[in-house]
Design an enzyme around this catalytic site. Structure first.
Site, PDB file in Angstrom:
ATOM      1  N   HIS A  17       0.874  -1.224   0.288  1.00  0.00           N
ATOM      2  CA  HIS A  17       0.118  -0.128   0.167  1.00  0.00           C
ATOM      3  C   HIS A  17       0.806   1.721  -0.147  1.00  0.00           C
ATOM      4  O   HIS A  17       0.580   2.230  -0.947  1.00  0.00           O
ATOM      5  CB  HIS A  17      -0.870   0.180   1.517  1.00  0.00           C
ATOM      6  CG  HIS A  17      -1.781   1.272   1.470  1.00  0.00           C
ATOM      7  ND1 HIS A  17      -2.524   2.018   0.445  1.00  0.00           N
ATOM      8  CD2 HIS A  17      -1.405   1.856   2.529  1.00  0.00           C
ATOM      9  CE1 HIS A  17      -2.890   3.088   1.252  1.00  0.00           C
ATOM     10  NE2 HIS A  17      -1.941   3.193   2.743  1.00  0.00           N
ATOM     11  N   ASP A  67       7.878  22.560 -24.898  1.00  0.00           N
ATOM     12  CA  ASP A  67       7.857  21.394 -24.338  1.00  0.00           C
ATOM     13  C   ASP A  67       7.769  21.065 -23.695  1.00  0.00           C
ATOM     14  O   ASP A  67       9.136  22.255 -22.542  1.00  0.00           O
ATOM     15  CB  ASP A  67       8.232  20.449 -25.427  1.00  0.00           C
ATOM     16  CG  ASP A  67       7.551  18.820 -25.017  1.00  0.00           C
ATOM     17  OD1 ASP A  67       7.573  18.743 -24.693  1.00  0.00           O
ATOM     18  OD2 ASP A  67       6.050  18.716 -26.210  1.00  0.00           O
ATOM     19  N   TRP A  94       6.919  -0.667   4.100  1.00  0.00           N
ATOM     20  CA  TRP A  94       8.178   0.498   2.620  1.00  0.00           C
ATOM     21  C   TRP A  94       9.586   0.311   3.231  1.00  0.00           C
ATOM     22  O   TRP A  94      10.309   1.059   2.020  1.00  0.00           O
ATOM     23  CB  TRP A  94       7.313   1.166   2.160  1.00  0.00           C
ATOM     24  CG  TRP A  94       7.803   2.338   3.081  1.00  0.00           C
ATOM     25  CD1 TRP A  94       7.011   2.803   4.637  1.00  0.00           C
ATOM     26  CD2 TRP A  94       7.956   3.351   2.434  1.00  0.00           C
ATOM     27  NE1 TRP A  94       7.225   3.718   4.999  1.00  0.00           N
ATOM     28  CE2 TRP A  94       7.518   4.437   3.916  1.00  0.00           C
ATOM     29  CE3 TRP A  94       8.793   3.707   1.451  1.00  0.00           C
ATOM     30  CZ2 TRP A  94       8.513   5.851   3.576  1.00  0.00           C
ATOM     31  CZ3 TRP A  94       9.475   5.187   1.599  1.00  0.00           C
ATOM     32  CH2 TRP A  94       9.101   6.133   2.581  1.00  0.00           C
ATOM     33  N   SER A 114      13.138   6.572 -13.083  1.00  0.00           N
ATOM     34  CA  SER A 114      12.418   7.171 -13.596  1.00  0.00           C
ATOM     35  C   SER A 114      12.285   8.991 -12.737  1.00  0.00           C
ATOM     36  O   SER A 114      12.065   9.668 -13.631  1.00  0.00           O
ATOM     37  CB  SER A 114      11.278   6.782 -13.337  1.00  0.00           C
ATOM     38  OG  SER A 114       9.315   7.297 -13.906  1.00  0.00           O
ATOM     39  N   SER A 115      12.214   8.654 -11.841  1.00  0.00           N
ATOM     40  CA  SER A 115      11.772  10.108 -10.956  1.00  0.00           C
ATOM     41  C   SER A 115      13.444  10.356 -11.563  1.00  0.00           C
ATOM     42  O   SER A 115      12.805  11.741 -11.261  1.00  0.00           O
ATOM     43  CB  SER A 115      11.951   9.800  -9.161  1.00  0.00           C
ATOM     44  OG  SER A 115      10.767   9.211  -8.723  1.00  0.00           O
ATOM     45  N   HIS A 122      13.639  11.269   4.527  1.00  0.00           N
ATOM     46  CA  HIS A 122      12.835  12.762   4.553  1.00  0.00           C
ATOM     47  C   HIS A 122      12.911  13.456   4.084  1.00  0.00           C
ATOM     48  O   HIS A 122      12.263  14.053   3.773  1.00  0.00           O
ATOM     49  CB  HIS A 122      13.338  13.650   6.167  1.00  0.00           C
ATOM     50  CG  HIS A 122      12.778  13.955   6.239  1.00  0.00           C
ATOM     51  ND1 HIS A 122      10.962  13.803   6.690  1.00  0.00           N
ATOM     52  CD2 HIS A 122      12.541  15.385   6.427  1.00  0.00           C
ATOM     53  CE1 HIS A 122      10.379  15.045   7.695  1.00  0.00           C
ATOM     54  NE2 HIS A 122      11.015  16.253   6.966  1.00  0.00           N
ATOM     55  N   GLU A 181      12.326  13.209   0.781  1.00  0.00           N
ATOM     56  CA  GLU A 181      10.950  12.204   0.137  1.00  0.00           C
ATOM     57  C   GLU A 181       9.421  12.759   0.693  1.00  0.00           C
ATOM     58  O   GLU A 181       8.560  13.309  -0.436  1.00  0.00           O
ATOM     59  CB  GLU A 181      11.157  10.770   0.202  1.00  0.00           C
ATOM     60  CG  GLU A 181      10.128  10.045  -0.334  1.00  0.00           C
ATOM     61  CD  GLU A 181      10.034  10.087  -1.843  1.00  0.00           C
ATOM     62  OE1 GLU A 181      10.798  10.588  -2.057  1.00  0.00           O
ATOM     63  OE2 GLU A 181       8.433   9.815  -2.488  1.00  0.00           O
ATOM     64  N   TYR A 235       9.324  15.628   1.586  1.00  0.00           N
ATOM     65  CA  TYR A 235       8.695  16.799   1.474  1.00  0.00           C
ATOM     66  C   TYR A 235       8.404  16.928  -0.342  1.00  0.00           C
ATOM     67  O   TYR A 235       8.426  17.933  -0.976  1.00  0.00           O
ATOM     68  CB  TYR A 235      10.229  18.244   1.705  1.00  0.00           C
ATOM     69  CG  TYR A 235      10.177  18.255   3.772  1.00  0.00           C
ATOM     70  CD1 TYR A 235       8.598  18.334   3.605  1.00  0.00           C
ATOM     71  CD2 TYR A 235      11.499  18.195   3.419  1.00  0.00           C
ATOM     72  CE1 TYR A 235       8.416  18.181   4.981  1.00  0.00           C
ATOM     73  CE2 TYR A 235      10.959  18.290   5.153  1.00  0.00           C
ATOM     74  CZ  TYR A 235       9.783  18.871   5.798  1.00  0.00           C
ATOM     75  OH  TYR A 235       9.546  18.620   7.118  1.00  0.00           O
ATOM     76  N   SER A 295      -1.002  27.173  -3.534  1.00  0.00           N
ATOM     77  CA  SER A 295      -0.712  29.166  -3.703  1.00  0.00           C
ATOM     78  C   SER A 295      -0.779  29.375  -5.102  1.00  0.00           C
ATOM     79  O   SER A 295      -1.236  30.605  -5.497  1.00  0.00           O
ATOM     80  CB  SER A 295       0.881  28.532  -3.126  1.00  0.00           C
ATOM     81  OG  SER A 295       1.631  28.195  -2.278  1.00  0.00           O
ATOM     82  N   HIS A 329      14.782  11.975  13.163  1.00  0.00           N
ATOM     83  CA  HIS A 329      13.667  11.690  13.883  1.00  0.00           C
ATOM     84  C   HIS A 329      12.990  10.526  13.646  1.00  0.00           C
ATOM     85  O   HIS A 329      12.061  10.537  14.415  1.00  0.00           O
ATOM     86  CB  HIS A 329      13.189  13.198  13.874  1.00  0.00           C
ATOM     87  CG  HIS A 329      12.403  13.395  12.654  1.00  0.00           C
ATOM     88  ND1 HIS A 329      12.457  14.407  11.508  1.00  0.00           N
ATOM     89  CD2 HIS A 329      12.277  12.658  10.861  1.00  0.00           C
ATOM     90  CE1 HIS A 329      12.029  14.454  10.364  1.00  0.00           C
ATOM     91  NE2 HIS A 329      11.632  12.916  10.549  1.00  0.00           N
ATOM     92  N   HIS A 330      13.114  10.373  12.407  1.00  0.00           N
ATOM     93  CA  HIS A 330      12.607   8.920  11.884  1.00  0.00           C
ATOM     94  C   HIS A 330      13.033   7.326  13.562  1.00  0.00           C
ATOM     95  O   HIS A 330      12.345   6.414  13.493  1.00  0.00           O
ATOM     96  CB  HIS A 330      12.660   8.234  10.694  1.00  0.00           C
ATOM     97  CG  HIS A 330      11.628   9.227   9.967  1.00  0.00           C
ATOM     98  ND1 HIS A 330      10.499   9.178   9.728  1.00  0.00           N
ATOM     99  CD2 HIS A 330      12.212  10.431   9.478  1.00  0.00           C
ATOM    100  CE1 HIS A 330      10.467   9.958   9.140  1.00  0.00           C
ATOM    101  NE2 HIS A 330      11.250  10.998   8.807  1.00  0.00           N
ATOM    102  N   THR A 345       6.921  26.495   7.581  1.00  0.00           N
ATOM    103  CA  THR A 345       6.109  25.870   7.412  1.00  0.00           C
ATOM    104  C   THR A 345       4.925  26.407   7.798  1.00  0.00           C
ATOM    105  O   THR A 345       3.395  27.327   7.064  1.00  0.00           O
ATOM    106  CB  THR A 345       5.638  24.313   8.298  1.00  0.00           C
ATOM    107  OG1 THR A 345       6.610  23.390   7.505  1.00  0.00           O
ATOM    108  CG2 THR A 345       4.665  23.822   7.232  1.00  0.00           C
ATOM    109  N   LYS A 359       3.901  29.799   5.708  1.00  0.00           N
ATOM    110  CA  LYS A 359       2.995  29.234   4.179  1.00  0.00           C
ATOM    111  C   LYS A 359       2.113  29.496   4.349  1.00  0.00           C
ATOM    112  O   LYS A 359       1.071  29.779   4.348  1.00  0.00           O
ATOM    113  CB  LYS A 359       3.776  28.064   3.691  1.00  0.00           C
ATOM    114  CG  LYS A 359       4.874  27.946   3.031  1.00  0.00           C
ATOM    115  CD  LYS A 359       5.175  26.630   2.563  1.00  0.00           C
ATOM    116  CE  LYS A 359       6.672  27.112   1.825  1.00  0.00           C
ATOM    117  NZ  LYS A 359       5.927  27.559   0.476  1.00  0.00           N
ATOM    118  N   ARG A 402       1.275   0.379  14.987  1.00  0.00           N
ATOM    119  CA  ARG A 402       0.954   0.550  13.569  1.00  0.00           C
ATOM    120  C   ARG A 402       1.410  -1.339  13.520  1.00  0.00           C
ATOM    121  O   ARG A 402       2.544  -2.199  14.038  1.00  0.00           O
ATOM    122  CB  ARG A 402       0.864   1.104  12.574  1.00  0.00           C
ATOM    123  CG  ARG A 402       2.893   1.336  13.039  1.00  0.00           C
ATOM    124  CD  ARG A 402       3.821   2.336  12.363  1.00  0.00           C
ATOM    125  NE  ARG A 402       4.109   2.145  11.282  1.00  0.00           N
ATOM    126  CZ  ARG A 402       4.621   3.322  10.260  1.00  0.00           C
ATOM    127  NH1 ARG A 402       5.404   3.756  11.009  1.00  0.00           N
ATOM    128  NH2 ARG A 402       4.035   3.240   8.690  1.00  0.00           N
TER     129      ARG A 402
HETATM  130 CU   LIG Z   1      11.513  13.109   8.583  1.00  0.00          CU
END
Ligand SMILES: [Cu+2]
Lengths: 286, 524
Positions: free
Chosen positions: B76, B105, B141, B168-169, B252, B254, B256, B267, B301-302, B327, B330, B449
């Site tokens: 998932h 283009d 994941w 690809s990315s 991390h 990622e 963002y 915006s 922090h993970h 943040t 924003k 979890r």
């Molecule tokens: Cu993080």
């Protein structure tokens, strides 16, 4: 490479990307099948690899034809430049992951296992003798030697540095329209690249045959072979690029003031050079 | 610089039928393929989520084998992150960035095609692992070793599938950067670019920086498994925690990558429906850049509970909390844009507003998780699940939906059904909160979890969450129906489909013709 009068060149369609997708996917499926010991792995891998080479060949042939045909404006040239710069940046980050692993092992995990962190050494392993270079607490009795900087890696450093100089000389010759010197110094660069690859291969032979240093010699073997191995693959790729570019020079491609394909290859070669300096310092000397 | 040259010599006519989609180099074609692929993956990943919520409807093991449950949680996440959210943003980038900066283009059109077509191939490999002996990946994941190394036959296929998605990315991002830096119309200076373009520029930079690091991490997994390296084995002097450091150095930034383009979308939409220019444009740019910079120095922090020197815990805690500052800038700017605006509430605006409210909830729970001593309690509980679903579903996904509603008239030439859009919005917004808000309570009460069973005191909130989950899942079918209707017909859209919409994309007709800005517009 004549410059287009005007406009941004947008090709109307291309078969190469889809061929590349099939090729790359087959290649990795083949490798995965092989690693899992399932039949046909090598065949699928070979077919995928061949398709991928066919794609690279054809795609670049298209690009070269368009470029020589004068379809690329200065703006297209700038797009290609940005593309190459950011591709090299992504490669630097890829090496960064492996350098990060090396630094982490040297400055954190091995000292912790060696007793700096009492909990780790008490709970996990009683291995107070552990210090870099090491194959880890599980391999303490193993008889092996690390790879020092002398003589092969130092010679290789000199070879790569020299190749950077010869390539720059060739580049200046191209800018001054001195084709003969260009081609001579390009072949010298290629010869130095090939010499590097041969010496690197010989160094691996030495490691396996005389030092008992192998890919599975703990964290030292892991970081040593993965860093130098990925670098070696990049040198190989860079050498192939140099050969292609040199053959194009011999066919009369490129102009004194417009030769992005050449410059991209030169950037790539210098990038490979700089990564090697990092390896020389952090893998071999320190 | 006048017109675009096309390759008439070699391909006299453009390919037709299915082949057109295989060989196309047109940014609009490729953008549409990305968006439709993303929708398909959203439904696949959603179906997996429903398997999870069905099993968790009641305590005990009812529907699926626990091992399959773990495969569902793993897949998932991979499908939603790499298959739904990232391709949706890349599709939006493909469609909108050339239109927004006045380019004919994308900068590298052929590579653009390859970036897209690697995705279906990568996902074919990834999804096929569910049918392999030993099943698909089931270790989450994040693929932590040593658990990940216990995957069956699927193991190398998963690794290589992720390599393909990463390639690809990277190619997609290189294209975006080259387009933005090199293809802007005369007069479109950097500080005149729409914020969607700015946020994508920074996102693309992040992707080029960290996708290769992920590639390195999973390559080490592969060699640890098959070639005897010991990066992640203490016996060889390595450390399983090393994997977590490398992974989260990617992971991390990622997150963002998954949210910065959403900031750009919001915006764009809020000023359009508040009929006021965006408040604090340049501070938005600087805030985005600060977030991107900080994203590289907060990864651990993970890993607060994994064991780390005290100085490290403190550094990563404070650095993480610092992100709340840009943040906050924003959120302040979005609210200030609406202040005294002449607001209307069409579906894109509703989703954008919901984004501001609900993403901020996710931001606050993130701040709670950033506090190291508190994280010891929250870590690996449903509180974390609630946190990242608020930022990813009511954040990223809501922004993508807002963008789809906002630009559908430009893509299809038809207005969508506002009645269906509003129904979709209200059902989604109510059900998504029923789905995820109770998970905060479950997590604070200690429910872990990634477990298919739980003790009975968690039963009530789980049942409510599952009801919300199914309601949210089926609400998305309204969007699919609306989309089909909108593509097939409907009220004709004006060139400027929304009264307050600003930007070059509204200067071209709706639907946007196949080739736009062959002659670059001049921006003043
Ligand atoms: Cu993080």
């Amino acid at each position: 490479m004549a410059q287009a009068e005007s406009g941004y060149y947008v090709p109307h369609g291309s078969n190469w990307p889809i061929i590349g997708s099939v090729g790359l996917t087959s290649l990795v499926i083949g490798i995965a099948l092989y690693l899992e010991g399932m039949g046909l792995g090598l065949w699928v891998m070979g077919a995928g690899g061949a398709l991928l080479i066919y794609m690279v060949w054809g795609w670049f042939a298209d690009v070269i034809r368009e470029s020589v045909g004068g379809l690329y404006s200065a703006q297209v040239d700038r797009s290609l430049r940005w593309g190459m710069i950011w591709f090299i940046f992504s490669e630097i980050m890829f090496f960064g992951a492996f350098f990060g692993a090396l630094f982490y092992a040297r400055f954190l995990s091995v000292p912790w296992l060696g007793g700096e962190d009492p909990a780790t050494s008490r709970v996990l392993w009683d291995s107070a003798l552990l210090a870099w270079p090491t194959a880890g607490p599980g391999n303490l009795g193993l008889d092996w030697k690390p790879m020092g900087p002398w003589p092969l890696p130092t010679i290789n450093t000199l070879i790569l540095l020299t190749s950077g100089v010869t390539l720059t000389v060739a580049h200046h010759a191209l800018k001054e329209n001195n084709r003969r010197r260009l081609i001579t110094f390009m072949w010298m660069t290629i010869a130095l690249g090939l010499a590097f690859i041969c010496l690197q291969a010989y160094e691996y032979y030495e490691a396996y045959a005389h030092l008992n240093l192998r890919l599975d010699t703990g964290i030292y073997g892991s970081t040593f072979f993965m860093l130098t191995g990925f670098h070696g693959v990049h040198v190989l790729l860079g050498t192939i690029m140099l050969i292609v570019i040199t053959l194009r020079c011999m066919k009369g491609h490129f102009e004194a003031d417009s030769h992005f394909g050449y410059e991209a290859t030169a950037w790539y070669w210098h990038f490979v050079d700089v990564v090697w300096l990092g390896l020389y310092v952090f893998v071999y000397i320190m | 610089m006048t017109a675009t040259t096309h390759d008439h010599a070699h391909h006299a006519a453009e390919a037709t039928g299915f082949k057109r989609w295989l060989v196309t180099t047109n940014h609009k074609d490729i953008g549409s393929m990305y968006l439709l692929f993303s929708l398909a993956m959203f439904l696949v990943g959603g179906a997996m989520a429903l398997v999870i919520r069905a099993e968790l409807f009641q305590p005990g093991l009812q529907l699926v084998d626990p091992y399959f449950f773990n495969q569902m949680t793993t897949m998932h996440a991979l499908v939603m992150i790499f298959g739904a959210v990232m391709p949706a943003f890349t599709g939006l980038a493909n469609w909108m960035i050339p239109l927004m900066v006045g380019a004919p283009d994308m900068a590298l059109p052929r590579m653009n095609n390859w970036s897209f077509w690697l995705l279906p191939f990568g996902f074919a490999v990834l999804l096929s692992t569910l049918f392999m002996p030993g099943g698909g990946p089931a270790g989450g994941w994040t693929m932590y070793p040593p658990l990940m190394l216990q995957t069956g036959t699927a193991f190398p296929f998963v690794i290589f599938a992720i390599h393909i998605l990463g390639i690809s990315s990277i190619m997609g991002s290189i294209n975006v950067v080259a387009t933005i830096l090199n293809m802007r119309a005369p007069g479109m200076t950097l500080m005149k670019m729409p914020l969607f373009v700015w946020t994508w520029l920074i996102t693309a930079y992040l992707m080029i920086a960290v996708m290769p690091v992920l590639a390195g991490a999973i390559t080490m997994l592969l060699t640890d498994q098959y070639f005897g390296t010991t990066f992640f084995s203490a016996a060889g002097g390595g450390d399983p925690v090393l994997y977590q450091h490398i992974f989260w150095f990617f992971g991390h930034p990622e997150v963002y990558i998954l949210i910065l383009p959403a900031f750009g979308i919001v915006s764009t939409i809020i000023p359009a429906f508040a009929r006021k220019p965006l408040f604090g444009y340049s501070s938005m740019v600087y805030a985005t850049a600060s977030i991107a910079f900080l994203s590289f120095i907060v990864w651990a922090h993970h890993m607060f509970t994994v064991g780390m020197p005290l100085a490290g815990q403190l550094f990563f805690m404070y650095a993480t909390m610092l992100i709340a500052v840009p943040t906050g800038v924003k959120v302040f700017n979005w609210v200030a844009t609406m202040w005294r605006g002449a607001m209307t509430f069409e579906t894109p605006m509703l989703f954008a507003l919901a984004f501001v409210f609900l993403f901020t909830i996710g931001g606050f729970s993130g701040l709670m998780l950033a506090i190291a001593p508190a994280d010891y309690q929250y870590h690996d509980t449903y509180f974390v699940v609630a946190h990242f679903h608020y930022v990813l579903v009511t954040g990223a996904v809501f922004a993508i939906l807002a963008a789809a509603y906002y630009w559908l008239p430009k893509w299809t030439g038809h207005m969508y059904s506002e009645r269906l859009g509003k129904a979709h919005f209200w059902l989604s917004t109510i059900s998504v909160n029923v789905l995820f808000f109770p998970q905060h309570f479950l997590g604070l009460a200690g429910m872990p979890r990634r477990i298919p069973d739980y003790s009975v005191q968690f039963a009530d909130w789980n049942m409510i969450s599952s009801i919300g989950g199914f309601a949210f899942g089926f609400s998305q079918l309204i969007f699919v129906w609306l989309l089909i209707k909108c593509i097939r017909g409907g009220e004709k859209a004006e060139a400027r489909a929304w009264e307050g919409a600003e930007g070059l994309e509204w200067e071209v007709p709706s639907p946007a013709p196949h080739h736009t800005f062959d002659t670059p517009p001049v921006v003043r």
